[in-house]
Design a protein around this motif. Structure first.
Motif, PDB file in Angstrom:
ATOM      1  N   HIS A 147       0.829  -1.202   0.000  1.00  0.00           N
ATOM      2  CA  HIS A 147       0.000   0.000   0.000  1.00  0.00           C
ATOM      3  C   HIS A 147       0.868   1.258   0.000  1.00  0.00           C
ATOM      4  O   HIS A 147       0.571   2.220  -0.711  1.00  0.00           O
ATOM      5  CB  HIS A 147      -0.969   0.041   1.186  1.00  0.00           C
ATOM      6  CG  HIS A 147      -1.804   1.273   1.153  1.00  0.00           C
ATOM      7  ND1 HIS A 147      -2.892   1.399   0.317  1.00  0.00           N
ATOM      8  CD2 HIS A 147      -1.682   2.461   1.789  1.00  0.00           C
ATOM      9  CE1 HIS A 147      -3.411   2.611   0.462  1.00  0.00           C
ATOM     10  NE2 HIS A 147      -2.691   3.275   1.347  1.00  0.00           N
ATOM     11  N   MET A 148       1.909   1.284   0.798  1.00  0.00           N
ATOM     12  CA  MET A 148       2.765   2.471   0.848  1.00  0.00           C
ATOM     13  C   MET A 148       3.507   2.691  -0.457  1.00  0.00           C
ATOM     14  O   MET A 148       3.790   3.828  -0.835  1.00  0.00           O
ATOM     15  CB  MET A 148       3.732   2.395   2.028  1.00  0.00           C
ATOM     16  CG  MET A 148       3.029   2.531   3.359  1.00  0.00           C
ATOM     17  SD  MET A 148       2.007   4.024   3.456  1.00  0.00           S
ATOM     18  CE  MET A 148       1.185   3.757   5.004  1.00  0.00           C
ATOM     19  N   ASN A 149       3.826   1.611  -1.169  1.00  0.00           N
ATOM     20  CA  ASN A 149       4.416   1.780  -2.498  1.00  0.00           C
ATOM     21  C   ASN A 149       3.433   2.500  -3.415  1.00  0.00           C
ATOM     22  O   ASN A 149       3.825   3.366  -4.198  1.00  0.00           O
ATOM     23  CB  ASN A 149       4.819   0.433  -3.093  1.00  0.00           C
ATOM     24  CG  ASN A 149       6.036  -0.155  -2.436  1.00  0.00           C
ATOM     25  OD1 ASN A 149       6.786   0.534  -1.743  1.00  0.00           O
ATOM     26  ND2 ASN A 149       6.244  -1.447  -2.625  1.00  0.00           N
ATOM     27  N   TRP A 150       2.147   2.142  -3.305  1.00  0.00           N
ATOM     28  CA  TRP A 150       1.137   2.871  -4.089  1.00  0.00           C
ATOM     29  C   TRP A 150       1.053   4.312  -3.587  1.00  0.00           C
ATOM     30  O   TRP A 150       1.083   5.261  -4.376  1.00  0.00           O
ATOM     31  CB  TRP A 150      -0.239   2.207  -3.955  1.00  0.00           C
ATOM     32  CG  TRP A 150      -1.301   3.053  -4.586  1.00  0.00           C
ATOM     33  CD1 TRP A 150      -1.660   3.050  -5.907  1.00  0.00           C
ATOM     34  CD2 TRP A 150      -2.084   4.075  -3.953  1.00  0.00           C
ATOM     35  NE1 TRP A 150      -2.615   4.011  -6.128  1.00  0.00           N
ATOM     36  CE2 TRP A 150      -2.899   4.659  -4.949  1.00  0.00           C
ATOM     37  CE3 TRP A 150      -2.186   4.563  -2.659  1.00  0.00           C
ATOM     38  CZ2 TRP A 150      -3.802   5.685  -4.674  1.00  0.00           C
ATOM     39  CZ3 TRP A 150      -3.078   5.583  -2.393  1.00  0.00           C
ATOM     40  CH2 TRP A 150      -3.871   6.134  -3.392  1.00  0.00           C
ATOM     41  N   TYR A 184       8.245  10.186   3.275  1.00  0.00           N
ATOM     42  CA  TYR A 184       7.888   8.878   2.738  1.00  0.00           C
ATOM     43  C   TYR A 184       7.299   8.046   3.857  1.00  0.00           C
ATOM     44  O   TYR A 184       7.761   8.092   4.993  1.00  0.00           O
ATOM     45  CB  TYR A 184       9.105   8.165   2.153  1.00  0.00           C
ATOM     46  CG  TYR A 184       9.437   8.652   0.778  1.00  0.00           C
ATOM     47  CD1 TYR A 184       8.770   8.140  -0.319  1.00  0.00           C
ATOM     48  CD2 TYR A 184      10.383   9.651   0.578  1.00  0.00           C
ATOM     49  CE1 TYR A 184       9.052   8.591  -1.589  1.00  0.00           C
ATOM     50  CE2 TYR A 184      10.676  10.106  -0.683  1.00  0.00           C
ATOM     51  CZ  TYR A 184      10.006   9.571  -1.772  1.00  0.00           C
ATOM     52  OH  TYR A 184      10.282  10.010  -3.021  1.00  0.00           O
ATOM     53  N   GLN A 185       6.289   7.283   3.561  1.00  0.00           N
ATOM     54  CA  GLN A 185       5.624   6.453   4.561  1.00  0.00           C
ATOM     55  C   GLN A 185       6.236   5.069   4.582  1.00  0.00           C
ATOM     56  O   GLN A 185       6.846   4.632   3.615  1.00  0.00           O
ATOM     57  CB  GLN A 185       4.127   6.345   4.257  1.00  0.00           C
ATOM     58  CG  GLN A 185       3.424   7.662   4.305  1.00  0.00           C
ATOM     59  CD  GLN A 185       3.478   8.269   5.681  1.00  0.00           C
ATOM     60  OE1 GLN A 185       3.049   7.669   6.640  1.00  0.00           O
ATOM     61  NE2 GLN A 185       4.004   9.458   5.790  1.00  0.00           N
ATOM     62  N   GLY A 186       6.044   4.374   5.672  1.00  0.00           N
ATOM     63  CA  GLY A 186       6.481   2.999   5.787  1.00  0.00           C
ATOM     64  C   GLY A 186       7.907   2.868   6.292  1.00  0.00           C
ATOM     65  O   GLY A 186       8.491   1.801   6.213  1.00  0.00           O
ATOM     66  N   ILE A 187       8.494   3.934   6.787  1.00  0.00           N
ATOM     67  CA  ILE A 187       9.844   3.908   7.319  1.00  0.00           C
ATOM     68  C   ILE A 187       9.729   3.972   8.840  1.00  0.00           C
ATOM     69  O   ILE A 187       9.012   4.809   9.379  1.00  0.00           O
ATOM     70  CB  ILE A 187      10.661   5.097   6.773  1.00  0.00           C
ATOM     71  CG1 ILE A 187      10.689   5.042   5.235  1.00  0.00           C
ATOM     72  CG2 ILE A 187      12.079   5.085   7.345  1.00  0.00           C
ATOM     73  CD1 ILE A 187      11.243   6.288   4.596  1.00  0.00           C
TER      74      ILE A 187
END
Length: 196
Positions: A147-150, A184-187
C-alpha cells in the motif's frame, strides 16, 4: 539501559487485569464482517455482509485500524485464540480486497485527499497492521509495504500536499495541512507520523 518489555508480562488480579479483560470483551464484540464492510464494498461487493457503524460512517476503514491496534496489542500479551483468529481474518480480508497496484484502504482511491482519510484512516490502519505483525501475523507488513508503495507515488499527492505558503489554510483534512505527506511512509522512524 531501561527497556520497555514487549512480551512475557503477566497482569496480576486487580484493576489493570480487569481493564485488560474488558478490553478483550469489547474487541470481541466487533464482528469481522462489520469491520471489513467498507473494504469489501470498495472492492466491488455492493451488498457486503455486516453493517457500517461508528466512525466508519464518515471515515471508511477506521474501525478496522482501531480494532487491529487493540487486538494486536492484546494478543501479543495473552493467548486468546478467538481474538487472534478475528485479527487474522481482518488482515486477510483487507489483503483480499487490496488492488493489484497495492492500494488497500477501504475508501476509494479518489477519496484519498478528502476528510481525515489520510490523517486518521491511513495512519490507524497502518498502525493496526503493525500491531498485527508484532502479534505474529505474517501478512500484515507486506500488505503495508504494497500500500505504501502505491501511496508514495499516487496521482493524488499534488492535490492535498500543503501549499508552499503555510499561511494558506489547507482545503482538506487536519489543520496541519497533511504535513504527514512531506515524508515517505512505511519507514520505521516515521511511525510517529506528525508533530506540531
Amino acid at each position: 539501559v531501561l527497556e520497555t518489555p514487549t512480551k512475557n508480562v503477566l497482569l496480576l488480579p486487580g484493576v489493570l487485569q480487569r481493564a485488560f479483560d474488558w478490553n478483550i470483551i469489547f474487541l470481541l464484540g466487533h464482528p469481522v464482517d462489520d469491520i471489513l464492510y467498507w473494504f469489501r464494498y470498495r472492492a466491488g461487493n455492493s451488498h457486503p455482509p455486516g453493517q457500517c457503524w461508528g466512525w466508519d460512517a464518515n471515515l471508511k476503514g477506521s474501525v478496522a485500524g482501531l480494532f487491529m491496534m487493540g487486538a494486536g496489542g492484546a494478543v501479543r500479551w495473552v493467548d486468546n485464540n478467538t481474538l487472534s483468529k478475528a485479527l487474522d481474518s481482518v488482515v486477510t480480508g483487507i489483503s483480499e480486497c487490496s488492488e493489484p497496484d497495492g492500494y488497500a484502504m477501504a475508501y476509494p482511491k479518489n477519496e484519498t485527499k478528502f476528510r481525515e482519510n489520510p490523517d486518521y484512516v491511513l495512519s490507524w490502519v497502518t498502525h493496526g497492521l503493525i500491531e498485527a505483525s508484532i502479534a505474529g501475523n505474517s501478512e500484515a507488513l507486506p500488505l503495508i509495504r504494497r500500500h505504501m508503495n502505491w501511496f508514495n507515488y499516487n496521482e493524488y499527492i499534488p492535490e492535498f500536499l500543503p501549499p508552499d505558503n503555510f499561511d494558506i489554510p489547507p482545503t482538506y483534512g487536519a489543520a496541519s495541512g497533511h504535513l504527514i505527506y512531506l515524508i515517505y511512509q512505511g519507514i520505521t522512524h516515521n511511525l510517529s507520523l506528525i508533530h506540531i
